[in-house]
Design a protein around this motif. Structure first.
Motif, mmCIF file in Angstrom:
data_model
loop_
_atom_site.group_PDB
_atom_site.id
_atom_site.type_symbol
_atom_site.label_atom_id
_atom_site.label_comp_id
_atom_site.label_asym_id
_atom_site.label_seq_id
_atom_site.Cartn_x
_atom_site.Cartn_y
_atom_site.Cartn_z
ATOM 1 N N GLU A 159 0.854 -1.191 0.000
ATOM 2 C CA GLU A 159 0.000 0.000 0.000
ATOM 3 C C GLU A 159 0.890 1.242 0.000
ATOM 4 N N SER A 160 0.668 2.155 -0.920
ATOM 5 C CA SER A 160 1.512 3.364 -0.963
ATOM 6 C C SER A 160 0.647 4.533 -1.410
ATOM 7 N N LEU A 161 -0.276 4.901 -0.552
ATOM 8 C CA LEU A 161 -1.270 5.905 -0.945
ATOM 9 C C LEU A 161 -0.663 7.247 -1.334
ATOM 10 N N CYS A 162 0.486 7.611 -0.714
ATOM 11 C CA CYS A 162 1.067 8.915 -1.066
ATOM 12 C C CYS A 162 2.064 8.772 -2.204
ATOM 13 N N GLY A 163 2.190 7.555 -2.745
ATOM 14 C CA GLY A 163 3.092 7.358 -3.876
ATOM 15 C C GLY A 163 4.553 7.407 -3.460
ATOM 16 N N GLY A 164 4.828 6.970 -2.237
ATOM 17 C CA GLY A 164 6.219 6.897 -1.802
ATOM 18 C C GLY A 164 6.772 8.234 -1.348
ATOM 19 N N LYS A 165 5.897 9.130 -0.943
ATOM 20 C CA LYS A 165 6.339 10.477 -0.540
ATOM 21 C C LYS A 165 6.609 10.574 0.956
ATOM 22 N N VAL A 166 6.611 9.452 1.646
ATOM 23 C CA VAL A 166 6.846 9.407 3.085
ATOM 24 C C VAL A 166 5.865 10.320 3.829
ATOM 25 N N SER A 167 4.602 10.254 3.439
ATOM 26 C CA SER A 167 3.661 11.101 4.163
ATOM 27 C C SER A 167 2.383 10.397 4.595
ATOM 28 N N CYS A 168 2.040 9.247 3.971
ATOM 29 C CA CYS A 168 0.759 8.634 4.328
ATOM 30 C C CYS A 168 0.903 7.604 5.458
ATOM 31 N N GLY A 169 2.094 7.060 5.613
ATOM 32 C CA GLY A 169 2.323 6.087 6.676
ATOM 33 C C GLY A 169 1.659 4.741 6.441
ATOM 34 N N LYS A 170 1.208 4.481 5.196
ATOM 35 C CA LYS A 170 0.483 3.238 4.922
ATOM 36 C C LYS A 170 1.421 2.087 4.525
ATOM 37 N N CYS A 171 2.709 2.372 4.326
ATOM 38 C CA CYS A 171 3.596 1.340 3.763
ATOM 39 C C CYS A 171 4.493 0.695 4.817
ATOM 40 N N LYS A 172 4.004 0.619 6.067
ATOM 41 C CA LYS A 172 4.848 0.068 7.138
ATOM 42 C C LYS A 172 5.197 -1.392 6.897
ATOM 43 N N ALA A 230 8.311 1.525 4.047
ATOM 44 C CA ALA A 230 8.957 0.897 2.889
ATOM 45 C C ALA A 230 9.492 1.933 1.913
ATOM 46 N N CYS A 231 8.840 3.101 1.859
ATOM 47 C CA CYS A 231 9.281 4.088 0.880
ATOM 48 C C CYS A 231 10.471 4.898 1.383
ATOM 49 N N ALA A 232 10.805 4.737 2.666
ATOM 50 C CA ALA A 232 11.921 5.522 3.202
ATOM 51 C C ALA A 232 13.161 4.657 3.453
HETATM 52 S S1 FES Z 1 4.034 5.246 0.666
HETATM 53 FE FE1 FES Z 1 3.168 6.761 1.888
HETATM 54 S S2 FES Z 1 4.510 6.788 3.567
HETATM 55 FE FE2 FES Z 1 5.352 5.319 2.313
#
Ligand code: FES
Length: 646
Positions: A37-50, A91-93
């Protein structure tokens, strides 16, 4: 020493592979086809990609920092301390410099969205751009040795009055062979009475076209018989670009952050996706891709640009001008689309930077410009697009509804996928909750808790939840959660309160699914944007009541009109006149495919609609603030009389 390549194993999927050292876990997952799940597209802002990262046991040593990038400030903010200690990262960070085992917990697993873009029954006058003309040609003789092309032209002129035709270059190459093979009896497939696309053996009865709606999140294709107008097959898929960003802005920034390559990747993703989608749909209908002789496409402005390989940067900065307003006709082969190589792709026109061809599709499908009634059309997608007016005048605008209605930025938000809570009822007396999740026919109180397996709340679900919380008195007009209620479902948290919708034993997450004060706030921002947008447009047009509200878009179709109005998603209207029209943008693509006159209408209407930029309107801030209240701070809602307590 830092390795050049590292091995990564994803669990529980068991996918493994080697990736370049220094890549993020999310990039590795995308490479190996593991949905995260990467709702913010990997912008490190949604917190969904834990995800939980275990470094290879063999390599565990003193230099852990060297083998995994250190915690960023955003991660500190988005991951609770307990989770951090347990090895959770975003995951995106997190960048990997050593072999690792990555566990993707249930809530971070990207799941297939339920795609709701069925074709509606609509009456369309048939006049496609591609038509078939059967011709019998006299073979050449020594006395009459006219060339093949001119011979064909002569017959098409004599029999059908077609003049000044040109021929597709590839069709010309094949012409001599095809005419002789067909023993001079063949069907010419002609586009817009202008160009011969192909010559086919004998008399061809059935030939096809595809209408495509490229949404930011989902893509739908309808294959239609161009002779009968019938939809012979439909298909839908997630937009493959989702892996590069959930919304329009994150995709535009992806192309900006990766000059040249980024746009190429996004375009390839959609073209490949469409090729697969259309191939499957054609196969299901028992037709070949060469029989698909035209395609029409709608999509928002960013999807339009990326599909055509046009740099979308200008859409990301004020004043957001698109590259072109007009509709375009492009050869399918130039875009890499694998329908008939001579086929054209007709892309509908766009209105403005944020009001795209999808909105034009809605317009030619709903035709408010032919009607007397004052209608507000809301296309709720990743962005909210509004059209207000009637045959006298039409205004359009777009507003940033924020990601809440797509399930992002909510603690338990998710996309419309199996397990998402989409229907909710709260008893105003007992405050007991019953709900239904996607994939289950029964309500929660009709099954045993363990089979429900709720995973979160989707966009249409959050509208219901908050509307029901408001109706039951859990949420006040201001958006505050009433902390004085006596129910075990209500809990005090650090910032305000939370209300339990599903108990842990009913969920697949092993924890309660709740709605908090900040979730309600996110919904207020979204609905405030839509309502104030509609209100400003009404003021601009000088009208004070709506005759009709049309909810379009896959998401709009699943919103319950009554609850949407309780929440104040739009101004008061007779509930009988609030209708859902499903994927009207896709209907528009179909209409343009089957009736070429509608393309001219689309071009004309796209230029006639007056686009207004809401944020520059002097009262915008005040309107927005007032529209944040449920259903509104001041405006009356006579049609909610008896539904809402005083
Ligand atoms: S994809 Fe949104 S915080 Fe990682």
């Amino acid at each position: 020493m830092i390795k050049e390549k590292v091995s990564i194993l994803f669990q529980p999927s068991g996918r493994r592979g080697e990736i370049e050292s220094g890549k993020t876990v999310l990039a590795a997952a995308q490479e190996l086809g593991v949905p995260i799940e990467s709702l913010c597209g990997g912008k490190v802002s949604c917190g969904k990609c834990k995800v939980r990262i275990d470094l290879s046991p063999l390599e565990k040593g003193d230099w852990v920092e060297l083998r995994l990038s250190s915690f960023s400030a955003e991660e500190e903010r988005l991951i609770e301390e307990g989770e951090r200690k347990a090895g959770f990262r975003l995951a995106c960070a997190a960048q990997l410099y050593s072999d690792a085992l990555v566990f993707v917990p249930e809530e971070s697993r990207g799941v297939q969205q339920v795609i709701r873009k069925e074709a509606r029954e609509i009456a369309i006058e048939l006049n496609p751009a591609v038509k078939a003309f059967y011709a019998e040609l006299p073979p050449p003789t020594l006395h009459e040795p006219t060339a093949d092309f001119e011979r064909l032209l002569r017959v098409l002129d004599q029999s059908f009055g077609l003049r000044n035709l040109t021929i597709d270059f590839q069709a010309l190459r094949l012409l001599p062979h095809q005419l002789r093979e067909a023993d001079w009896k063949a069907t010419a497939m002609v586009w817009m009475d202008r160009e011969i696309l192909d010559l086919q053996h004998g008399k061809v009865e059935d030939y096809y076209g595809a209408a495509v709606d490229i949404g930011t999140t989902t893509v739908a294709a309808y294959i239609c018989n161009l002779r009968t107008g019938r939809v012979v097959s439909t298909g839908s898929m997630m937009n493959p670009q989702v892996a590069y960003g959930e919304d329009v802005m994150s995709r535009i920034s992806y192309t900006m952050g990766n000059p040249g390559e980024g746009l190429k990747r996004l375009q390839e993703a959609i073209i490949q996706g469409l090729n697969g989608l259309i191939q499957n749909a054609a196969q299901a209908a028992g037709i070949s891709l060469r029989q698909v002789l035209e395609m029409t496409v709608v999509g928002n402005t960013a999807m339009h640009h990326i599909f055509l390989g046009i740099d979308p940067h200008s859409l990301g900065v004020s004043p957001f001008p698109p590259a072109a307003h007009h509709s375009q006709n492009i050869k399918a082969r130039d875009l890499g689309l694998k329908i008939h190589p001579a086929a054209y792709v007709h892309v509908l026109p766009i209105e403005a930077g944020f009001v795209g061809a999808d909105n034009v599709g809605v317009l030619i499908s709903e035709t408010p410009y032919h009607k007397e009634e004052m209608a507000l059309t809301i296309d709720i997608g990743t962005n909210g697009e509004l059209v207000l007016g009637n045959r006298k005048k039409l205004l359009s605008s777009s507003c940033a509804t924020g990601p809440a209605l797509e399930g992002a930025h909510l603690r338990f938000g998710m996309r419309a996928a199996p397990g998402a809570i989409e229907r909710v009822r709260i008893d105003p007396e007992t405050l007991e909750v019953r709900y239904r999740v996607i994939g289950q026919d029964r309500w929660s109180d009709e099954c045993i808790p363990e089979v429900i397996q709720a995973r979160g709340i989707c966009g249409s679900g959050i509208i219901e939840v908050v509307a029901e919380m408001f109706r039951a008195g859990v949420v006040e007009k201001s958006g505050r959660i009433n902390g004085n209620l006596s129910t075990p479902r209500l809990r005090k948290i650090e910032k305000g309160y939370e209300f339990v919708i599903a108990w842990a034993r009913e969920t697949a997450l092993g924890q309660d699914i709740t709605v908090s004060t900040s979730d309600v706030r996110a919904v207020q921002l979204a609905k405030g944007a839509l309502y104030s947008g509609a209100k400003i447009m009404m003021k601009q047009l000088g009208v004070n009541r709506l005759d009709k509200v049309v909810l379009a878009g896959g998401f709009g179709s699943y919103v319950d009109p009554e609850r949407a109005m309780i929440l104040g998603l739009f101004p008061d209207c007779d509930l009988k006149e609030v209708i859902s029209v499903g994927n009207a943008a896709g209907d528009g693509a179909r209409i343009a495919l089957l009736n070429r006159n509608k393309r001219e209408e689309a071009d004309r209407v796209a230029r006639e609609v007056e686009y207004i930029e809401l944020t520059v309107y002097p009262d915008f801030t005040m309107e927005f603030a007032e529209a944040m209240a449920f259903p509104h701070m001041k405006d009356p809602f006579p049609h909610l009389e008896g539904i809402l307590k005083k």
